[in-house]
Scaffold this motif. Structure first.
Motif, short mmCIF file in Angstrom:
data_model
loop_
_atom_site.label_atom_id
_atom_site.label_comp_id
_atom_site.label_asym_id
_atom_site.label_seq_id
_atom_site.Cartn_x
_atom_site.Cartn_y
_atom_site.Cartn_z
N LYS A 241 0.83 -1.21 0.00
CA LYS A 241 0.00 0.00 0.00
C LYS A 241 0.87 1.26 0.00
O LYS A 241 0.54 2.24 -0.66
CB LYS A 241 -0.95 0.00 1.21
CG LYS A 241 -1.92 -1.17 1.24
CD LYS A 241 -3.18 -0.92 0.48
CE LYS A 241 -4.07 -2.13 0.44
NZ LYS A 241 -5.34 -2.03 1.08
N ILE A 242 1.98 1.23 0.72
CA ILE A 242 2.89 2.38 0.72
C ILE A 242 3.45 2.58 -0.68
O ILE A 242 3.45 3.71 -1.20
CB ILE A 242 4.02 2.19 1.75
CG1 ILE A 242 3.45 2.27 3.17
CG2 ILE A 242 5.12 3.23 1.54
CD1 ILE A 242 4.44 1.86 4.25
N ILE A 243 3.90 1.52 -1.31
CA ILE A 243 4.44 1.61 -2.67
C ILE A 243 3.36 2.13 -3.63
O ILE A 243 3.64 2.97 -4.48
CB ILE A 243 4.99 0.24 -3.12
CG1 ILE A 243 6.25 -0.09 -2.32
CG2 ILE A 243 5.27 0.23 -4.62
CD1 ILE A 243 6.75 -1.52 -2.50
N LYS A 244 2.16 1.65 -3.47
CA LYS A 244 1.05 2.08 -4.32
C LYS A 244 0.86 3.59 -4.23
O LYS A 244 0.71 4.28 -5.24
CB LYS A 244 -0.23 1.35 -3.90
CG LYS A 244 -1.42 1.58 -4.77
CD LYS A 244 -2.58 0.71 -4.29
CE LYS A 244 -3.69 0.71 -5.29
NZ LYS A 244 -4.73 -0.26 -4.98
N LEU A 245 0.89 4.14 -3.01
CA LEU A 245 0.72 5.59 -2.84
C LEU A 245 1.92 6.36 -3.38
O LEU A 245 1.75 7.45 -3.93
CB LEU A 245 0.50 5.94 -1.37
CG LEU A 245 -0.88 5.64 -0.82
CD1 LEU A 245 -0.98 6.11 0.63
CD2 LEU A 245 -1.97 6.28 -1.65
N ILE A 246 3.11 5.83 -3.24
CA ILE A 246 4.30 6.49 -3.77
C ILE A 246 4.20 6.60 -5.29
O ILE A 246 4.51 7.63 -5.87
CB ILE A 246 5.58 5.74 -3.35
CG1 ILE A 246 5.83 5.93 -1.85
CG2 ILE A 246 6.78 6.21 -4.16
CD1 ILE A 246 6.92 5.04 -1.29
N GLU A 247 3.76 5.53 -5.92
CA GLU A 247 3.76 5.45 -7.38
C GLU A 247 2.53 6.08 -8.03
O GLU A 247 2.57 6.42 -9.20
CB GLU A 247 3.87 3.99 -7.82
CG GLU A 247 5.21 3.38 -7.45
CD GLU A 247 5.32 1.91 -7.81
OE1 GLU A 247 4.28 1.25 -8.07
OE2 GLU A 247 6.47 1.42 -7.83
N ASP A 248 1.44 6.23 -7.31
CA ASP A 248 0.18 6.69 -7.92
C ASP A 248 -0.25 8.04 -7.32
O ASP A 248 -0.98 8.10 -6.34
CB ASP A 248 -0.91 5.64 -7.70
CG ASP A 248 -2.17 5.89 -8.49
OD1 ASP A 248 -2.40 7.05 -8.93
OD2 ASP A 248 -2.97 4.94 -8.65
N SER A 249 0.20 9.12 -7.95
CA SER A 249 -0.11 10.45 -7.43
C SER A 249 -1.60 10.76 -7.52
O SER A 249 -2.14 11.46 -6.66
CB SER A 249 0.70 11.53 -8.16
OG SER A 249 0.38 11.55 -9.53
N ASN A 250 -2.29 10.23 -8.52
CA ASN A 250 -3.73 10.46 -8.63
C ASN A 250 -4.47 9.84 -7.45
O ASN A 250 -5.39 10.44 -6.90
CB ASN A 250 -4.28 9.90 -9.94
CG ASN A 250 -3.83 10.70 -11.14
OD1 ASN A 250 -3.62 11.91 -11.05
ND2 ASN A 250 -3.67 10.03 -12.26
N LEU A 251 -4.07 8.64 -7.08
CA LEU A 251 -4.69 7.98 -5.93
C LEU A 251 -4.40 8.76 -4.65
O LEU A 251 -5.30 8.98 -3.83
CB LEU A 251 -4.19 6.54 -5.79
CG LEU A 251 -4.74 5.75 -4.59
CD1 LEU A 251 -6.26 5.62 -4.68
CD2 LEU A 251 -4.07 4.39 -4.51
N ARG A 252 -3.14 9.17 -4.47
CA ARG A 252 -2.78 9.98 -3.28
C ARG A 252 -3.66 11.21 -3.17
O ARG A 252 -4.20 11.52 -2.10
CB ARG A 252 -1.32 10.43 -3.37
CG ARG A 252 -0.33 9.54 -2.80
CD ARG A 252 1.03 10.20 -2.60
NE ARG A 252 1.43 11.15 -3.60
CZ ARG A 252 2.13 10.88 -4.69
NH1 ARG A 252 2.49 9.64 -4.96
NH2 ARG A 252 2.48 11.84 -5.52
N GLU A 253 -3.81 11.92 -4.28
CA GLU A 253 -4.61 13.15 -4.28
C GLU A 253 -6.08 12.86 -4.01
O GLU A 253 -6.73 13.57 -3.24
CB GLU A 253 -4.43 13.89 -5.60
CG GLU A 253 -3.03 14.47 -5.75
CD GLU A 253 -2.76 15.00 -7.15
OE1 GLU A 253 -3.71 15.14 -7.96
OE2 GLU A 253 -1.59 15.27 -7.45
N LYS A 254 -6.62 11.82 -4.63
CA LYS A 254 -8.02 11.45 -4.42
C LYS A 254 -8.28 11.09 -2.97
O LYS A 254 -9.24 11.57 -2.35
CB LYS A 254 -8.40 10.28 -5.32
CG LYS A 254 -9.83 9.78 -5.12
CD LYS A 254 -10.08 8.49 -5.86
CE LYS A 254 -10.29 7.40 -4.84
NZ LYS A 254 -10.72 6.13 -5.36
N LEU A 255 -7.44 10.23 -2.40
CA LEU A 255 -7.64 9.82 -1.01
C LEU A 255 -7.52 11.01 -0.07
O LEU A 255 -8.33 11.15 0.87
CB LEU A 255 -6.62 8.74 -0.63
CG LEU A 255 -6.74 7.40 -1.35
CD1 LEU A 255 -5.61 6.47 -0.92
CD2 LEU A 255 -8.09 6.76 -1.12
#
Length: 85
Positions: free
Chosen positions: A51-65
């Motif tokens: 999940k940490i790697i997912k957030l590091i790699e996916d800026s759209n997901l980070r911003e949405k969450l």
């Protein structure tokens, strides 16, 4: 244990993407997995790492969450809807 984790509320107010455990209680009432944060099983290092790697790699997901976390936190402030409000 805190009844209402202050650090979680502050992170939500700051538009931060949240990763937390999905233990039964206040946190799973505040965080909807994939909508305003990511939940992991307690003691599951591999899941947490992914999940940490997912957030590091996916800026759209980070911003949405982060954006959705802020909305949930703001709504809780307005209506005392968050547990412990």
């Amino acid at each position: 244990l805190e009844a209402m984790p202050q650090v979680l509320i502050e992170a939500m107010a700051a538009n931060c993407a949240i990763i937390s455990t999905n233990e039964i209680g206040v946190i799973d009432e505040m965080i909807e997995n994939g909508h305003n944060g990511l939940l992991v099983n307690p003691m599951d290092q591999n899941e947490l790492t992914q999940k940490i790697i997912k957030l590091i790699e996916d800026s759209n997901l980070r911003e949405k969450l982060g954006r959705n976390a802020r909305r949930v936190q703001a709504l809780g402030d307005q209506c005392d809807c968050l547990p412990g409000s």
